[in-house]
Scaffold this motif. Structure first.
Motif, PDB file in Angstrom:
ATOM      1  N   UNK A 171       0.842  -1.197   0.000  1.00  0.00           N
ATOM      2  CA  UNK A 171       0.000   0.000   0.000  1.00  0.00           C
ATOM      3  C   UNK A 171       0.878   1.248   0.000  1.00  0.00           C
ATOM      4  N   UNK A 172       0.275   2.366  -0.346  1.00  0.00           N
ATOM      5  CA  UNK A 172       1.050   3.601  -0.464  1.00  0.00           C
ATOM      6  C   UNK A 172       0.897   4.516   0.740  1.00  0.00           C
ATOM      7  N   UNK A 234      17.777  -7.852   1.802  1.00  0.00           N
ATOM      8  CA  UNK A 234      16.948  -7.007   2.663  1.00  0.00           C
ATOM      9  C   UNK A 234      16.854  -5.623   2.048  1.00  0.00           C
ATOM     10  N   UNK A 235      15.741  -4.951   2.328  1.00  0.00           N
ATOM     11  CA  UNK A 235      15.520  -3.619   1.745  1.00  0.00           C
ATOM     12  C   UNK A 235      14.909  -2.695   2.796  1.00  0.00           C
ATOM     13  N   UNK A 236      15.362  -1.463   2.819  1.00  0.00           N
ATOM     14  CA  UNK A 236      14.733  -0.475   3.705  1.00  0.00           C
ATOM     15  C   UNK A 236      13.384  -0.026   3.155  1.00  0.00           C
ATOM     16  N   UNK A 237      13.093  -0.384   1.929  1.00  0.00           N
ATOM     17  CA  UNK A 237      11.869  -0.096   1.175  1.00  0.00           C
ATOM     18  C   UNK A 237      11.708   1.402   0.891  1.00  0.00           C
ATOM     19  N   UNK A 238      11.497   2.208   1.909  1.00  0.00           N
ATOM     20  CA  UNK A 238      11.243   3.641   1.675  1.00  0.00           C
ATOM     21  C   UNK A 238      12.496   4.354   1.193  1.00  0.00           C
ATOM     22  N   UNK A 239      12.287   5.508   0.637  1.00  0.00           N
ATOM     23  CA  UNK A 239      13.401   6.422   0.395  1.00  0.00           C
ATOM     24  C   UNK A 239      13.685   7.157   1.709  1.00  0.00           C
ATOM     25  N   UNK A 240      14.953   7.178   2.092  1.00  0.00           N
ATOM     26  CA  UNK A 240      15.395   7.941   3.271  1.00  0.00           C
ATOM     27  C   UNK A 240      16.320   9.062   2.793  1.00  0.00           C
ATOM     28  N   UNK A 241      16.814   9.840   3.751  1.00  0.00           N
ATOM     29  CA  UNK A 241      17.833  10.841   3.430  1.00  0.00           C
ATOM     30  C   UNK A 241      19.108  10.520   4.205  1.00  0.00           C
ATOM     31  N   UNK A 312      12.622  10.466 -12.464  1.00  0.00           N
ATOM     32  CA  UNK A 312      12.205   9.097 -12.798  1.00  0.00           C
ATOM     33  C   UNK A 312      10.757   9.059 -13.289  1.00  0.00           C
ATOM     34  N   UNK A 313      10.387   7.933 -13.942  1.00  0.00           N
ATOM     35  CA  UNK A 313       8.992   7.840 -14.391  1.00  0.00           C
ATOM     36  C   UNK A 313       8.103   7.244 -13.305  1.00  0.00           C
ATOM     37  N   UNK A 314       8.555   7.346 -12.070  1.00  0.00           N
ATOM     38  CA  UNK A 314       7.758   7.000 -10.887  1.00  0.00           C
ATOM     39  C   UNK A 314       8.195   7.973  -9.807  1.00  0.00           C
ATOM     40  N   UNK A 315       7.487   7.966  -8.687  1.00  0.00           N
ATOM     41  CA  UNK A 315       7.817   8.905  -7.604  1.00  0.00           C
ATOM     42  C   UNK A 315       8.662   8.176  -6.559  1.00  0.00           C
ATOM     43  N   UNK A 316       9.799   8.745  -6.203  1.00  0.00           N
ATOM     44  CA  UNK A 316      10.665   8.042  -5.244  1.00  0.00           C
ATOM     45  C   UNK A 316      10.058   8.025  -3.836  1.00  0.00           C
ATOM     46  N   UNK A 317       8.980   8.766  -3.626  1.00  0.00           N
ATOM     47  CA  UNK A 317       8.291   8.713  -2.328  1.00  0.00           C
ATOM     48  C   UNK A 317       7.234   7.600  -2.294  1.00  0.00           C
ATOM     49  N   UNK A 318       7.001   6.957  -3.421  1.00  0.00           N
ATOM     50  CA  UNK A 318       5.959   5.927  -3.516  1.00  0.00           C
ATOM     51  C   UNK A 318       6.558   4.571  -3.117  1.00  0.00           C
ATOM     52  N   UNK A 366      12.128  10.542   4.558  1.00  0.00           N
ATOM     53  CA  UNK A 366      11.537  11.251   3.421  1.00  0.00           C
ATOM     54  C   UNK A 366      10.051  11.418   3.723  1.00  0.00           C
ATOM     55  N   UNK A 367       9.334  12.030   2.810  1.00  0.00           N
ATOM     56  CA  UNK A 367       7.900  12.247   3.037  1.00  0.00           C
ATOM     57  C   UNK A 367       7.040  11.086   2.550  1.00  0.00           C
ATOM     58  N   UNK A 368       7.638   9.944   2.285  1.00  0.00           N
ATOM     59  CA  UNK A 368       6.853   8.756   1.933  1.00  0.00           C
ATOM     60  C   UNK A 368       5.732   8.592   2.971  1.00  0.00           C
TER      61      UNK A 368
END
Ligand code: HDD
Length: 712
Positions: A171-172, A234-241, A312-318, A366-368
């Motif tokens: 989910x987003x 393993x992945x942090x999934x979200x975009x962080x800073x 990108x052709x997607x949003x890095x916050x998604x 990030x604002x994800x």
């Protein structure tokens, strides 16, 4: 197995050091004074009174009623009555291990985070792996996402990276999390199924929520049945800073890459393991650490500069999108090694409390919108799970950095605060504890001063609206056999769905938008009409295939830590066993000798060989490969033994490497099998090379169509 010394054995006396610190400079002995060992200690009550009789309640006469005054019995039973705590709402089934992280070099240009500066420094970590859906006692090998949560005990405070073994999510927006979890959990009326998603409520939800399409295809892929916890990414999934000392920020995605390679079970094997060894994954992790085969992962980041946020052709916050490695490669930062098992499951693995909101200076969010919601949820859940807001004082959660503030009291407070002022500013206690300005050396945490000019609204960004391109990217990046597994998994799961309209909606409104051929194949297996077109126009994207996503490209190229079953009966060729064991040891792999029973087997030259287990005790599903040494009498006995024959057939069906030495070649005829690139008749030790090469391939995929004819 290995001759290496176990990393931990007995627990340690408070303050004494029995940990293997040969490769870490972490002073755990001074930090972990809370570990307790009762060796040489008297049995006492919680008040310290020595107990003389732990067998009998205090009674009026030997056959008379029990007395309420028996404080020893009352204390013991009362404590027992309260032993359980609520299990985690999701990720209840899990297992953990201690280890350390070391950075390869200083990454000061990228971040000021202290644990990423000094290559000589080792930062202690505690990692917990988990499944998502099942309760605490559920099976390890169910089809599910795996949690991959790492707590870094850094000198600047705890950093928790609470990720999964898949790089995206269902989910987003966090507001949908309770809906998603209610749908995937066992159904409310009968609490079925345990541990899996093959049921109506899950497919009802995901077929109505197209943003889940990408994650669901990952969950239908082999990634959802990992071979071991050691062989998962393993992945942090979200975009962080990440933010450096000059205040420069870059967006990052966190990655863990296992040195054991990334590979999976096959579905029939995963299902059987859930019954034959419910604890398969936790046992493997535990035994690997005890054996000295310390699991390792490389920690890396994909770095996206602020300027590139919108390229990108997607949003890095998604959080339903990954960044293809073909667009942004992974920069390695350091490595993590797990080298110590917990002393106590409850105290450590069950009570560890991860919170994505635990970050240190040099890292920011990030604002994800999924991440933002998680920042609230985890601390909140620990309060009911661990009984109050002092869960940070539980030993496994305590930072190694000092923590002083004016928070006070609440349930389970164990710190005894000195001083009179529990407020700030104060002049009574000299003003302590005081703030540290961010600019000072080892400065205090400062949020990235991102400028935002917007209206307060409840709205999903348009840039989050492409739900199918990356699901298609994933499907098209798979090898042929991985695609077939995905088709089979959708067919299996949807076949368990009782309501036909849910099956049809998933096929027509989700799968047909991912890939028409995928939708047609699944429709055929479900007896539904094949969709002729998707319902959404496919968007044009810059990357249409990403080889980095296929596990076929993620093998380690060696057979380190792989496990081989040796099947033997009386009359076995003992030298062949010895030769195999030596050759495996040279490659860092292991073998277990299995007999028809747990009794020793006699070799052809009359020696008694103790076996590690009977063939039923350690079934083929817990091994990577099977070796049958020759010896006429042994092969004759095995040829008439249903368990042994099933053993070889099952390994064949699960596409494992099998070597039949000398007389064992006869088993090909007995079982009506034909040799292939992984089913090898071998004569002597020099032929082992081909056997090992087949093991290194993980599975003999070319055999798969043929193996389907073998009964399960
Ligand atoms: Fe979560 C546990 C991973 C979204 C709320 N989550 C939990 C654990 C992992 C993840 C690995 C187990 C930690 C442990 O071993 O103790 N969760 C994720 C990932 C997500 C995610 C990778 C998306 C990218 N989670 C998510 C959302 C929410 C939660 C959106 C709520 C808004 N998660 C929880 C929780 C849990 C949890 C209910 C249950 C137990 C716990 O936190 O400590 O708060």
């Amino acid at each position: 197995m290995s001759s290496k010394k176990p990393s931990s054995g007995k627990s340690q006396m408070a303050g004494t050091d029995t940990l293997d610190r040969s490769n870490t400079n972490v002073k755990l002995d001074s930090l972990e004074t809370f570990r307790d060992d009762a060796t040489d200690q008297a049995l006492r009550t919680n008040q310290g009174v020595k107990i003389a009789d732990n067998q009998n309640t205090l009674k009026v006469g030997a056959r008379g009623p029990s007395l309420l005054e028996d404080f020893i019995m009352r204390e013991k039973i009362t404590h027992f009555d309260h032993e359980r705590i609520p299990e985690r709402i999701v990720h209840a089934r899990g297992t953990g291990a201690h280890g350390y992280f070391e950075t390869y070099k200083s990454h000061s240009a990228l971040t000021k985070a202290g644990f990423l500066q000094d290559p000589v420094k080792k930062t202690p970590v505690f990692v917990r792996f988990s499944t998502v859906q099942g309760p605490r006692g559920s099976g390890d090998t169910v089809r599910d996402v795996r949690g991959f949560a790492v707590k870094f005990f850094t000198d600047e405070g705890n950093f928790d990276l609470v990720g999964n073994n898949m790089p995206v999510f269902f989910i987003q927006d966090a507001i949908k999390f309770p809906d998603f979890v209610h749908a995937v959990k066992p159904e409310p009326h009968n609490e079925i199924p345990t541990g899996g998603s093959a049921h109506d409520t899950f497919w009802d939800f995901v077929s109505l929520v197209p943003e889940s399409a990408h994650m669901v295809i990952w969950a239908m892929s082999d990634r959802a049945i990992p071979k071991s916890l050691r062989s998962m990414q393993g992945f942090g999934v979200h975009t962080f800073r990440l933010i450096n000392a000059e205040g420069k920020s870059n967006f990052v995605k966190f990655h863990w890459r296992p040195s054991a390679g990334t590979c999976s079970l096959v579905w029939d094997e995963a299902q059987k393991l859930a019954g034959k060894d419910t604890d398969y994954h936790r046992r493997d992790l535990w035994e690997s650490i005890e054996t000295g085969d310390y699991p390792e992962w490389e920690f890396g980041v994909q770095i996206i500069s602020e300027e590139d946020e919108h390229k990108f052709d997607f949003d890095i916050l998604d959080p339903t999108k990954l960044i293809p490695e073909e667009l942004v490669p992974i920069t390695p930062l350091g490595k993590m090694v797990l080298n110590r098992n917990p002393d106590n499951f409850f105290a450590e693995t069950e009570q560890v409390a991860f919170c994505p909101g635990h970050i240190v200076p040099g890292i920011d969010f990030s604002n994800d919108p999924l991440l933002q919601g998680r920042l609230f949820s985890y601390t909140d859940t620990q309060i009911s799970r661990l009984g109050g807001p002092n869960f940070h004082e539980i030993p496994i959660n305590r930072p190694v950095a000092p923590f002083h503030n004016n928070q006070r009291d609440a349930q389970h407070r164990s710190t005894i605060h000195k001083g009179r002022a529990s407020y700030e500013p104060n002049s009574i206690d000299g003003g302590w504890p005081k703030e540290t300005p961010p600019a000072a050396k080892d400065g205090g945490f400062e949020s990235y001063p991102e400028r935002i000019d917007a209206n307060k609204i409840r709205q999903r960004s348009d840039s989050f609206s492409d739900h199918f391109s990356q699901a298609r990217l994933f499907f098209h990046s798979m090898s042929k056999h991985e695609q077939e597994h995905i088709i089979a998994a959708y067919s299996f799961e949807l076949g368990k769905v009782e309501r036909e309209h849910i099956r049809a909606r998933q096929v027509n409104e989700i799968l047909a938008n991912i890939d028409l051929e995928l939708a047609k194949r699944v429709a055929e297996n479900l007896g539904l009409p094949a969709p002729k077109a998707g319902t959404v126009t496919a968007r044009k994207v810059s990357v249409t295939e990403s080889p980095a996503l296929s596990q076929a490209n993620l093998l380690p190229g060696n057979i380190k830590t792989r496990k081989v079953a040796i099947l033997a009966a009386n009359g076995v060729d003992g030298q062949a066993i010895e030769a195999l064991k030596q050759a495996l040891a040279a490659e860092g792999a292991h073998a277990k000798l299995l007999g028809p029973t747990s009794a020793p087997v006699k070799t052809a030259d009359g020696k008694l060989l103790p076996v590690d287990a009977s063939m039923e005790g350690m079934p083929s599903v817990v091994f990577d490969a099977v070796y049958v040494p020759g010896g006429a009498a042994s092969i004759k006995a095995l040829s008439g033994n249903g368990v042994a024959l099933h053993y070889v057939l099952e390994a064949y069906k699960h596409l494992k490497a099998i070597a039949l030495h000398g007389d064992a070649k006869q088993l090909l005829d007995v079982l009506h099998l034909q040799a292939d690139e992984g089913l090898l008749a071998i004569k002597d030790a020099k032929d082992l090379k081909a056997f090992f090469a087949a093991i290194a391939q993980h599975r003999v995929w070319a055999r798969e169509p043929k193996a389907k004819a073998i009964p399960a």
